[in-house]
Design an enzyme around this catalytic site. Structure first.
Site, PDB file in Angstrom:
ATOM      1  N   ASP A  80      -8.079   3.828   1.136  1.00  0.00           N
ATOM      2  CA  ASP A  80      -7.688   4.790   2.829  1.00  0.00           C
ATOM      3  C   ASP A  80      -7.488   4.870   3.686  1.00  0.00           C
ATOM      4  O   ASP A  80      -8.347   6.117   3.775  1.00  0.00           O
ATOM      5  CB  ASP A  80      -6.564   5.205   1.534  1.00  0.00           C
ATOM      6  CG  ASP A  80      -4.754   5.599   2.626  1.00  0.00           C
ATOM      7  OD1 ASP A  80      -5.185   5.097   3.316  1.00  0.00           O
ATOM      8  OD2 ASP A  80      -3.855   6.833   1.921  1.00  0.00           O
TER       9      ASP A  80
ATOM     10  N   ASN B 135       2.052   1.429   4.273  1.00  0.00           N
ATOM     11  CA  ASN B 135       2.678   0.359   5.165  1.00  0.00           C
ATOM     12  C   ASN B 135       2.233   0.350   6.501  1.00  0.00           C
ATOM     13  O   ASN B 135       3.028  -0.191   7.272  1.00  0.00           O
ATOM     14  CB  ASN B 135       4.169  -0.127   4.670  1.00  0.00           C
ATOM     15  CG  ASN B 135       4.393  -1.678   5.271  1.00  0.00           C
ATOM     16  OD1 ASN B 135       5.357  -1.923   5.581  1.00  0.00           O
ATOM     17  ND2 ASN B 135       3.424  -3.108   5.079  1.00  0.00           N
TER      18      ASN B 135
ATOM     19  N   CYS C 261      -1.053   0.883   7.282  1.00  0.00           N
ATOM     20  CA  CYS C 261      -3.546   0.467   7.175  1.00  0.00           C
ATOM     21  C   CYS C 261      -3.621  -0.324   7.011  1.00  0.00           C
ATOM     22  O   CYS C 261      -3.146  -1.595   7.341  1.00  0.00           O
ATOM     23  CB  CYS C 261      -3.613   1.783   7.344  1.00  0.00           C
ATOM     24  SG  CYS C 261      -3.735   3.481   8.006  1.00  0.00           S
ATOM     25  N   ARG C 262      -3.411  -0.654   5.338  1.00  0.00           N
ATOM     26  CA  ARG C 262      -3.714  -1.477   4.989  1.00  0.00           C
ATOM     27  C   ARG C 262      -2.747  -2.838   4.711  1.00  0.00           C
ATOM     28  O   ARG C 262      -3.728  -4.124   4.883  1.00  0.00           O
ATOM     29  CB  ARG C 262      -4.340  -0.877   3.728  1.00  0.00           C
ATOM     30  CG  ARG C 262      -5.462   0.151   3.505  1.00  0.00           C
ATOM     31  CD  ARG C 262      -5.402   0.697   2.575  1.00  0.00           C
ATOM     32  NE  ARG C 262      -4.561   1.607   1.934  1.00  0.00           N
ATOM     33  CZ  ARG C 262      -4.455   2.071   1.465  1.00  0.00           C
ATOM     34  NH1 ARG C 262      -5.392   2.429  -0.051  1.00  0.00           N
ATOM     35  NH2 ARG C 262      -3.103   2.949   0.443  1.00  0.00           N
ATOM     36  N   SER C 263      -2.178  -2.571   4.272  1.00  0.00           N
ATOM     37  CA  SER C 263      -0.823  -3.540   4.019  1.00  0.00           C
ATOM     38  C   SER C 263      -0.703  -4.718   5.347  1.00  0.00           C
ATOM     39  O   SER C 263      -0.674  -6.079   4.956  1.00  0.00           O
ATOM     40  CB  SER C 263       0.667  -3.438   2.856  1.00  0.00           C
ATOM     41  OG  SER C 263       1.174  -2.808   3.541  1.00  0.00           O
TER      42      SER C 263
ATOM     43  N   CYS D 166       1.185  -0.775  -0.213  1.00  0.00           N
ATOM     44  CA  CYS D 166      -0.108  -0.102  -0.233  1.00  0.00           C
ATOM     45  C   CYS D 166       0.490   0.795  -0.035  1.00  0.00           C
ATOM     46  O   CYS D 166       1.749   0.735  -0.293  1.00  0.00           O
ATOM     47  CB  CYS D 166      -1.252   0.302   1.439  1.00  0.00           C
ATOM     48  SG  CYS D 166      -0.583   0.199   2.667  1.00  0.00           S
TER      49      CYS D 166
HETATM   50  P1  4NP Z   1      -1.709   2.695   4.241  1.00  0.00           P
HETATM   51  O1  4NP Z   1      -2.597   4.642   4.796  1.00  0.00           O
HETATM   52  O2  4NP Z   1      -1.285   3.229   2.752  1.00  0.00           O
HETATM   53  O3  4NP Z   1      -2.820   2.150   3.713  1.00  0.00           O
HETATM   54  O4  4NP Z   1      -0.740   2.662   5.110  1.00  0.00           O
HETATM   55  C1  4NP Z   1      -1.652   5.563   4.571  1.00  0.00           C
HETATM   56  C2  4NP Z   1      -0.600   5.682   5.559  1.00  0.00           C
HETATM   57  C3  4NP Z   1       0.156   6.928   5.834  1.00  0.00           C
HETATM   58  C4  4NP Z   1       0.155   8.054   4.790  1.00  0.00           C
HETATM   59  C5  4NP Z   1      -0.990   7.332   3.609  1.00  0.00           C
HETATM   60  C6  4NP Z   1      -1.794   5.948   3.266  1.00  0.00           C
HETATM   61  N1  4NP Z   1       0.440   8.775   5.099  1.00  0.00           N
HETATM   62  O5  4NP Z   1       0.076  10.112   3.756  1.00  0.00           O
HETATM   63  O6  4NP Z   1       1.915   8.895   5.613  1.00  0.00           O
END
Ligand code: 4NP
Length: 144
Positions: free
Chosen positions: A117, A11, A13-15, A8
């Site tokens: 997201d 790394n 939240c989702r993955s 994702c």
């Molecule tokens: P993820 O979520 O891609 O599911 O881990 C996010 C985590 C951090 C950010 C964006 C999405 N960020 O912009 O820092």
């Protein structure tokens, strides 16, 4: 298939949820597949998953609290049999890095839909949906 990398953006939240769910299903199913996760971005390298992801996974008996974020690297594309992007933006970024063995998680039973997201969600709301979608897709992926 022997190895899967879920990717994702951050790394955190989702993955990590996808990695944890896959690891549990693989154990339960007696498969011998190794799994990992990574982010296309480097903002959160070394951090644990976000607290709502840890909570929603824990609610389903999946412990992801020990995972730490890392950034995807080009050598991952040959090290893993399959790279699984969580949304279209991740897919696009991975393609631009030269990844060939690439699919979207939503291709598995969700018509290619993005896993939303949840980073900018307001509180815990939405994480249940994210978990349910990831679990459904990962089940389908492991059963193919
Ligand atoms: P993820 O979520 O891609 O599911 O881990 C996010 C985590 C951090 C950010 C964006 C999405 N960020 O912009 O820092």
């Amino acid at each position: 298939m022997k190895s899967i990398l879920f990717v994702c953006l951050g790394n955190i939240c989702r993955s990590p949820i996808a990695e944890g769910v896959a690891r549990k299903l693989i154990e339960e199913g007696g498969h011998s597949i190794s799994v990992d996760s990574a982010g296309t971005g480097n903002w959160h390298v070394g951090e644990a998953p976000c607290k709502h992801s840890v909570t929603v996974a824990q609610n389903h008996d999946v412990d992801i609290s020990h995972l730490r974020a890392r950034q995807v690297k080009k050598t991952d594309f040959s090290a893993f049999d399959l790279i699984v992007a969580l949304d279209q933006s991740n897919y696009h970024d991975l393609k631009a890095l030269g990844c060939q063995n690439l699919v979207k998680l939503g291709d598995y039973g969700h018509s290619g839909a993005d896993v939303p997201d949840p980073y900018f969600f307001d509180g815990f709301e939405g994480f249940d949906h994210v978990y349910t979608m990831i679990e459904s897709c990962v089940k389908e992926l492991l059963n193919r």
